[in-house]
Design a protein around this motif. Sequence first.
Motif, PDB file in Angstrom:
ATOM      1  N   ARG A 105     -26.042   1.759  19.081  1.00  0.00           N
ATOM      2  CA  ARG A 105     -27.223   1.728  19.941  1.00  0.00           C
ATOM      3  C   ARG A 105     -28.450   2.358  19.285  1.00  0.00           C
ATOM      4  O   ARG A 105     -29.566   2.190  19.779  1.00  0.00           O
TER       5      ARG A 105
ATOM      6  N   GLU B 100     -25.960  -2.961  29.520  1.00  0.00           N
ATOM      7  CA  GLU B 100     -25.312  -1.892  30.287  1.00  0.00           C
ATOM      8  C   GLU B 100     -26.085  -1.605  31.570  1.00  0.00           C
ATOM      9  O   GLU B 100     -25.496  -1.448  32.646  1.00  0.00           O
TER      10      GLU B 100
ATOM     11  N   ASN C 106     -30.462  -3.161  20.647  1.00  0.00           N
ATOM     12  CA  ASN C 106     -31.109  -2.712  21.885  1.00  0.00           C
ATOM     13  C   ASN C 106     -30.567  -3.447  23.109  1.00  0.00           C
ATOM     14  O   ASN C 106     -30.582  -2.923  24.229  1.00  0.00           O
TER      15      ASN C 106
ATOM     16  N   TRP D  39     -20.169   2.644  20.345  1.00  0.00           N
ATOM     17  CA  TRP D  39     -21.363   2.464  21.163  1.00  0.00           C
ATOM     18  C   TRP D  39     -22.509   3.356  20.701  1.00  0.00           C
ATOM     19  O   TRP D  39     -23.623   2.904  20.468  1.00  0.00           O
ATOM     20  N   ASN D  40     -22.262   4.632  20.594  1.00  0.00           N
ATOM     21  CA  ASN D  40     -23.327   5.585  20.257  1.00  0.00           C
ATOM     22  C   ASN D  40     -23.906   5.330  18.867  1.00  0.00           C
ATOM     23  O   ASN D  40     -25.103   5.543  18.636  1.00  0.00           O
TER      24      ASN D  40
ATOM     25  N   LEU E  29     -27.656  -3.944  23.891  1.00  0.00           N
ATOM     26  CA  LEU E  29     -26.482  -3.280  24.440  1.00  0.00           C
ATOM     27  C   LEU E  29     -26.866  -2.397  25.620  1.00  0.00           C
ATOM     28  O   LEU E  29     -26.209  -2.401  26.661  1.00  0.00           O
ATOM     29  N   VAL E  30     -27.940  -1.641  25.447  1.00  0.00           N
ATOM     30  CA  VAL E  30     -28.415  -0.756  26.515  1.00  0.00           C
ATOM     31  C   VAL E  30     -28.922  -1.586  27.697  1.00  0.00           C
ATOM     32  O   VAL E  30     -28.658  -1.267  28.865  1.00  0.00           O
TER      33      VAL E  30
END
Length: 222
Positions: free
Chosen positions: A132, A144, A138, A128-129, A140-141
């Motif tokens: 992102r 979330e 983008n 993930w980190n 993904l954020v």
Amino acid sequence: MTTRKNSGTATTAKRQRASSTGSASERRDHLVKLAAELFARKGFQATTVRQIADEAGILSGSLYHHFDSKETIVDEVLSTFLDDIIARYRAAIETSSDAREVLSEMVRVGFATLEPHRAAITVMQNDWNYLRQFERFNYLVKAEDEVEQIWVEQIKAGQNAGLFRADLDPKLTYRMIRDTIWVAVRWFRPGGRLNTNALAEHYITVLFDGLATGERDKATAG
């Protein structure tokens, strides 16, 4: 007679093209699944295009007929998962106005994804980190944030209706629920003693009824 023959030839050609298209689509889906398993097992950064091609039994160049990069592949893996689970969450909200029933259904949705989206969930946890930080990921954020909003709104609705304790922080509560569900992908094994339905029902019981017996006030008083 000639017209009928030409018509038959055209029909045969259409069928061949349709078959070829179907085969190409199936082949592409197969490659995505193979790559997803490698990403989950080795990590996205450590997995190379050559390794994906070797796993599929093809040359690296052949892989580029379907995808222009491994980023495109993981993009498909993750977006498919997120689109699916968000759609299911929205459907759960539409089934009832009772926050407890909605949360219960969303817990079931979460656990139900452990098998079909196991690789995607693992990649989300492990990479993930890293992902992102790139503009193409983008979403993904944004996804979330959308999922968090869906859960938090239902928790707040339950608090307002007197169904849930008012002294609990909705966002923290959601994150604890989220992490409990997703971490299960690390130890859950399909075909084991419990399936995902049984896991969900057990978790719902613990979530709403807790571990302690008797009245809550008596338990906290001691």
